[in-house]
Design a protein around this motif. Structure first.
Motif, mmCIF file in Angstrom:
data_model
loop_
_atom_site.group_PDB
_atom_site.id
_atom_site.type_symbol
_atom_site.label_atom_id
_atom_site.label_comp_id
_atom_site.label_asym_id
_atom_site.label_seq_id
_atom_site.Cartn_x
_atom_site.Cartn_y
_atom_site.Cartn_z
ATOM 1 N N LEU A 22 14.509 -26.270 7.477
ATOM 2 C CA LEU A 22 15.679 -25.985 8.262
ATOM 3 C C LEU A 22 16.198 -27.346 8.551
ATOM 4 N N GLY A 23 17.616 -27.386 8.496
ATOM 5 C CA GLY A 23 18.448 -28.644 8.470
ATOM 6 C C GLY A 23 17.975 -29.566 7.374
ATOM 7 N N GLY A 24 17.598 -29.013 6.173
ATOM 8 C CA GLY A 24 17.268 -29.783 5.296
ATOM 9 C C GLY A 24 15.731 -30.211 5.200
ATOM 10 N N GLU A 25 15.070 -30.235 6.402
ATOM 11 C CA GLU A 25 13.562 -30.769 6.436
ATOM 12 C C GLU A 25 12.491 -29.261 6.601
ATOM 13 N N PRO A 26 11.510 -29.506 5.726
ATOM 14 C CA PRO A 26 10.546 -28.630 5.764
ATOM 15 C C PRO A 26 9.999 -28.400 7.135
ATOM 16 N N VAL A 27 9.784 -27.212 7.649
ATOM 17 C CA VAL A 27 9.182 -26.790 8.819
ATOM 18 C C VAL A 27 8.020 -25.919 8.624
ATOM 19 N N ASP A 28 6.853 -25.886 9.651
ATOM 20 C CA ASP A 28 5.900 -25.206 9.527
ATOM 21 C C ASP A 28 6.201 -24.316 10.919
ATOM 22 N N LEU A 29 6.596 -22.858 10.950
ATOM 23 C CA LEU A 29 6.945 -22.051 11.995
ATOM 24 C C LEU A 29 5.558 -21.512 12.549
ATOM 25 N N LEU A 30 4.430 -21.589 11.844
ATOM 26 C CA LEU A 30 2.993 -21.468 12.399
ATOM 27 C C LEU A 30 2.249 -22.661 13.153
ATOM 28 N N ALA A 31 2.756 -23.696 13.266
ATOM 29 C CA ALA A 31 2.257 -24.927 13.470
ATOM 30 C C ALA A 31 1.795 -24.901 15.030
ATOM 31 N N THR A 32 2.530 -24.248 15.768
ATOM 32 C CA THR A 32 2.276 -24.216 17.316
ATOM 33 C C THR A 32 1.604 -22.856 17.381
ATOM 34 N N PRO A 33 0.659 -22.698 18.610
ATOM 35 C CA PRO A 33 0.206 -21.432 19.045
ATOM 36 C C PRO A 33 0.898 -20.275 19.034
ATOM 37 N N GLU A 34 2.236 -20.634 19.865
ATOM 38 C CA GLU A 34 3.423 -19.800 20.125
ATOM 39 C C GLU A 34 4.133 -19.257 18.840
ATOM 40 N N GLY A 35 4.094 -19.991 17.648
ATOM 41 C CA GLY A 35 4.733 -19.753 16.446
ATOM 42 C C GLY A 35 3.767 -18.608 15.826
ATOM 43 N N LEU A 36 2.486 -19.071 15.526
ATOM 44 C CA LEU A 36 1.497 -18.083 15.165
ATOM 45 C C LEU A 36 1.410 -16.736 15.901
ATOM 46 N N ARG A 37 1.484 -17.011 17.122
ATOM 47 C CA ARG A 37 1.306 -15.544 18.075
ATOM 48 C C ARG A 37 2.452 -14.833 17.668
ATOM 49 N N GLU A 38 3.734 -15.368 17.715
ATOM 50 C CA GLU A 38 4.763 -14.638 17.418
ATOM 51 C C GLU A 38 5.162 -13.931 16.115
ATOM 52 N N TRP A 39 4.418 -14.827 14.976
ATOM 53 C CA TRP A 39 4.391 -14.363 13.754
ATOM 54 C C TRP A 39 3.626 -13.073 13.416
ATOM 55 N N LEU A 40 2.261 -13.358 13.993
ATOM 56 C CA LEU A 40 1.528 -12.058 14.240
ATOM 57 C C LEU A 40 1.806 -10.808 14.955
ATOM 58 N N ALA A 41 2.811 -11.108 15.717
ATOM 59 C CA ALA A 41 3.250 -9.953 16.618
ATOM 60 C C ALA A 41 4.231 -9.314 15.860
ATOM 61 N N VAL A 42 5.070 -9.938 14.991
ATOM 62 C CA VAL A 42 6.039 -9.451 14.140
ATOM 63 C C VAL A 42 5.329 -8.623 13.054
ATOM 64 N N GLN A 43 4.137 -9.035 12.517
ATOM 65 C CA GLN A 43 3.295 -8.426 11.396
ATOM 66 C C GLN A 43 2.273 -7.312 12.148
ATOM 67 N N SER A 44 2.622 -7.147 13.351
ATOM 68 C CA SER A 44 1.269 -6.424 13.868
ATOM 69 C C SER A 44 1.042 -4.951 13.100
ATOM 70 N N ASP A 45 2.214 -4.310 12.917
ATOM 71 C CA ASP A 45 1.943 -3.076 12.030
ATOM 72 C C ASP A 45 1.303 -3.303 10.684
ATOM 73 N N ARG A 46 0.957 -4.472 10.061
ATOM 74 C CA ARG A 46 0.376 -4.574 8.861
ATOM 75 C C ARG A 46 -0.961 -5.611 8.965
ATOM 76 N N LEU A 47 -1.064 -6.106 10.168
ATOM 77 C CA LEU A 47 -2.274 -6.961 10.324
ATOM 78 C C LEU A 47 -2.921 -6.595 11.781
ATOM 79 N N SER A 48 -4.251 -6.529 11.664
ATOM 80 C CA SER A 48 -5.301 -6.178 12.796
ATOM 81 C C SER A 48 -5.494 -7.498 13.731
ATOM 82 N N ALA A 49 -4.659 -8.481 13.841
ATOM 83 C CA ALA A 49 -4.766 -9.635 14.576
ATOM 84 C C ALA A 49 -5.269 -9.430 15.784
ATOM 85 N N PRO A 50 -6.186 -10.164 16.405
ATOM 86 C CA PRO A 50 -6.322 -9.961 17.954
ATOM 87 C C PRO A 50 -5.365 -10.885 18.608
#
Length: 182
Positions: A22-50
């Protein structure tokens, strides 16, 4: 709120696409607890994440590293590093799947995984990676936009960008500008 630039691809590709530029720089969208939580929510129909993402953080990152190494090697026609395939196997072995049978006017079959929440998520991600690298990995493409590294599996052979709205539109605008600049 974290904005994921590309979701809806195969689960393994969605996992790999959590490290865009993003903006030419590598970014880890899962680096924060919020990012991981939101990604797991997006994938909730495919993952059984708590709901507690800290429980699965380590296994999600481990699966992503193994996936990245496998896909990168295979896309270059090379053998994956020696630890990758056994690592993916171990993640799956930690939470084996079995079919649970029940009756509801007919036989109903449901796939069930044993193991802890983290083990189940790790196994689900490893299974998705295994399906990708044992199958269509040769067709995986990187977006042709200069500043994009997202991966996708094209449904149409002429697809060039991760997203027509995101990178495709930018490329069209740039071409238009080049043609019409004074």
């Amino acid at each position: 709120m974290v904005e994921f630039p590309l979701t809806g691809e195969q689960l393994a590709l969605d996992l790999l696409n959590t490290r865009p530029h993003l903006g030419g720089e590598p970014v880890d969208l899962l680096a924060t607890p919020e990012g991981l939580r939101e990604w797991l929510a997006v994938q909730s129909d495919r993952l059984s994440a708590p709901p507690d993402t800290e429980v699965v953080r380590e296994v999600v990152f481990a699966a992503r590293e193994l996936a990245a190494a496998a896909v990168a090697a295979l896309r270059q026609g090379q053998v994956p590093p020696t630890e990758v395939l056994p690592g993916l196997t171990e993640l799956q072995r930690a939470a084996p799947v079995h079919q649970e049978l029940s009756w509801d006017g007919g036989v109903v079959v449901r796939r069930v995984r044993s193991g802890s929440a983290a083990q189940r998520v790790g196994a689900e991600l490893a299974e998705a990676v295994a399906e990708l690298i044992a199958g269509p990995v040769a067709g995986v493409r990187e977006c042709e936009s200069e500043d994009c590294v997202l991966l996708f599996l094209p449904a149409h052979p002429r697809r060039r960008w991760c997203s027509a709205q995101r990178c495709g539109n930018r490329a069209r605008v740039a071409r238009y500008y080049q043609r019409h600049k004074g």
